[in-house]
Each structure stands twice: as C-alpha cells, then as structure tokens.
Design a protein around this motif. Structure first.
Motif, short mmCIF file in Angstrom:
data_model
loop_
_atom_site.label_atom_id
_atom_site.label_comp_id
_atom_site.label_asym_id
_atom_site.label_seq_id
_atom_site.Cartn_x
_atom_site.Cartn_y
_atom_site.Cartn_z
N ASP A 188 52.24 0.34 16.52
CA ASP A 188 52.78 -0.72 15.67
C ASP A 188 51.66 -1.62 15.17
N TRP A 189 51.19 -1.38 13.97
CA TRP A 189 50.07 -2.14 13.42
C TRP A 189 50.47 -3.56 13.05
N ASP A 190 51.78 -3.84 13.00
CA ASP A 190 52.24 -5.19 12.64
C ASP A 190 52.20 -6.15 13.81
N THR A 191 51.98 -5.64 15.02
CA THR A 191 51.96 -6.52 16.19
C THR A 191 50.61 -6.45 16.90
N ILE A 192 49.56 -6.26 16.13
CA ILE A 192 48.22 -6.12 16.70
C ILE A 192 47.77 -7.43 17.35
N LYS A 211 44.83 -9.18 17.62
CA LYS A 211 43.56 -9.10 16.90
C LYS A 211 42.36 -9.46 17.77
N ARG A 269 49.16 -1.27 22.87
CA ARG A 269 50.40 -0.54 22.59
C ARG A 269 51.16 -0.34 23.91
#
Length: 333
Positions: A223-227, A229, A205
């Motif tokens: 922002d969980w949409d840009t993790i 992984k 983040r």
C-alpha cells in the motif's frame, strides 16, 4: 510448436550443437539444463536464485551451474558493449533451514551436503531472523565470524550467505508485528553478508493480516498510500551507503573503542586492486558524538556523514558527528 513458428530446424541445430559440445547424454534433465541456461546466453542475466535446491540431485546442480556459467560467458563475448561488469555468473541457492552458522554443509539427517561443492556461490541464511535479536555489537562480530569461517573452510572455493528479516514463506520473521522497523533496517543492512529486502520491509507493510491462512498473511498488499516516509528514508540511506561501499557487506569488521549504547565499528575491503573503508555506528544515542577516526581515515581533513549528508572537519584526528535514528555513516569525500 517450433514447426508452426518456423524455427524447428534452428532449434534442433542448437540442441545438436549443445550436446555435441558438452558431450552430455540426451536425457530429459540435460534438455532442461540447455533451455534454462539459455536465459543467460540470450539475455545476459548474470545470476540465478534457485528454489529449492534439495529437490534436485547434487550432480544435476553441478552440471547446471557449470553450463549456466558457460552460457553467461558466451553472452559476454557476443555482447562486449552491453556487459556492465566482468564478474562470473552467480548462483544463489535456497534450502529452508540452511544457516551460515553451520558452515558450508547442510545436514540431511546423517548425510551432509556441501552445495558449494556443486557450483553454488551463496546460500540464503535462515538464521539471521533469530540472530538479529542480539545487540548490534554482538550481531556484527558474530556475522563477521561466519563470513570468515565460510571463506576459510575452502579458500579456493569461496562461500557466501544472504540474510533476510522477513520472507514470502517464513512464518517467524524477526519483527512480525512491525514494531522494530528501524532496528530491522539497521541490523539487516549493516550486517556482514549479502542482504535480501522483502517487499514492504522498507515501508512497514503488515505481516499479520486477519482472516488469512498460511503464507497469505506474509503477502499482503503493498500500500503505497500509507508509506512511513521516515522509515523509507532510513532504508534508502542505509541501502545507498551499503551499495556505495563494498566494505559494509564484504569487508573485514573491527569494533572501535566506544563507551556507550550500541557500537561503532570500522570495515576494510581490499580485493582485486579495489580498496574501500568506512566507519559506522548503530544503536547509538541520538545527538552529537565526537569520535577518533585516525585508525581508518588517518590523513583526511574532511569526512561526510552519509546519513545526514553533512560534511565534517577532522580536527586532531577527531570528528563531531550528529547521530540520527541511532545511526551515523562516515565516508571519505
């Protein structure tokens, strides 16, 4: 308010019982102590993180911490079927500027205060973010020394510390630009001591946000949409390994003989009849690596690399392990 809610008499009786039992004077601070420690007595919460300890007199903390421990013991006695462990209540303090490298005391100019003498079990370590610049081998050895030093200063009253790499109000984190994210995870989660993971460390983040003022730049949106992984998986693997093995954070650290980048080390933990031991590596070169494991796993025929989940055969006291992201995490099956 109590009268409107129909509990005036019960609340007043609780207060009378508290002051009769503790023999504390009926001062405003002792009323607050009663009400705050009720969280432990009524919910079973097993520890407090206190921010900021320097704003309250040390003698008040001593009373507060004593009463918090009593409250938690009361809850355990009343709820034996709900308790998940039998450890004592844990008090963690925050005092900006305290560092584990300085020992138990914090120096207010010429007036040192040992908060561990007033019931604190651990303090947040504000030095790790700077110390983490050091190479892995030096960092781990140094922090093992801090741990031992704190424990030996007063063996009857153990003192602990909690490390972090970024925080909600620290404008100089270890990796503000998030350029050393995998290294941050490895150093924080494999270092001796407790650890605090700030939200977003595990997904990179951003900590530098244009147009923000003050601490706001440290508190951006999760922002969980840009993790990332791969990064999240790295944190998860290290975190699970640490959680499964008390030796990682609380064990005795020993560097093993190794000629290459990074470090390979062993840690042993032995307390109250519970034993744990691990061999791990950090900052290593990715690829296949053969190491001698007899110093820790003398009689075992198989081990697991917890980072990859691979089962390894021990042949002539050695295993060949695959290093990924500079890490290998060995454990018994």
């Amino acid at each position: 308010k109590w009268r409107q809610e129909g509990r005036l008499e019960s609340e007043l009786k609780e207060l009378d019982d508290f002051f009769n039992r503790t023999k504390l004077p009926r001062t405003p601070v002792n009323y607050i102590i009663k009400w705050v420690t009720d969280y432990a007595r009524e919910t079973g919460v097993d520890g407090f993180r206190i921010d900021t300890v320097k704003h309250v007199e040390e003698e008040v903390w001593k009373v507060f911490n004593e009463q918090a421990s009593i409250a938690y013991e009361d809850w355990k006695k009343a709820n034996p079927e709900k308790k998940i462990h039998d450890d004592a209540f844990f008090i963690l303090g925050e005092l900006y500027g305290y560092e584990a490298s300085g020992g138990r005391k914090y120096f207010f100019n010429d007036n040192p205060v040992d908060y561990f003498d007033y019931g604190y079990d651990a303090m947040i370590n504000f030095g790790f973010k700077r110390h983490a610049i050091a190479p892995y081998k030096e960092l781990f050895k140094r922090y093992d020394g801090f741990r031992d030093s704190l424990l030996l200063e007063n063996p009857k009253d153990p003192a602990y510390f909690m490390n972090y790499i970024s925080s909600h109000d620290d404008g100089q984190p270890f990796d503000a630009a998030r350029e050393r994210t995998f290294e941050s995870a490895t150093k924080l989660l494999l270092s001796p001591g407790m650890t605090q993971i700030y939200y977003g460390d595990e997904i990179a983040r951003p900590l530098i946000i244009e147009g923000t003022q003050g601490d706001a730049t440290l508190r951006s949106v999760m922002d969980w949409d840009t993790i990332d992984k791969d990064l999240l998986s790295h944190w998860q693997k290290l975190g699970k390994y640490r959680n499964n093995h008390p030796a990682v954070g609380a064990g005795s650290h020993h560097s093993l003989e190794y000629d290459g980048p990074g470090t390979i080390f062993a840690r042993w933990y032995d307390k109250n009849g519970f034993k744990d031991q691990i061999i791990a590596g950090a900052g290593l070169k990715d690829g296949s690596l053969t190491i001698d494991v007899t110093r820790v796993f003398k009689d075992l025929t198989q081990l697991r690399n917890a980072y990859t989940g691979t089962i390894l055969d021990v042949i002539d006291g050695k295993v060949t392990v695959q290093v990924n992201r500079g890490v290998m995490l060995l454990e018994s099956l």
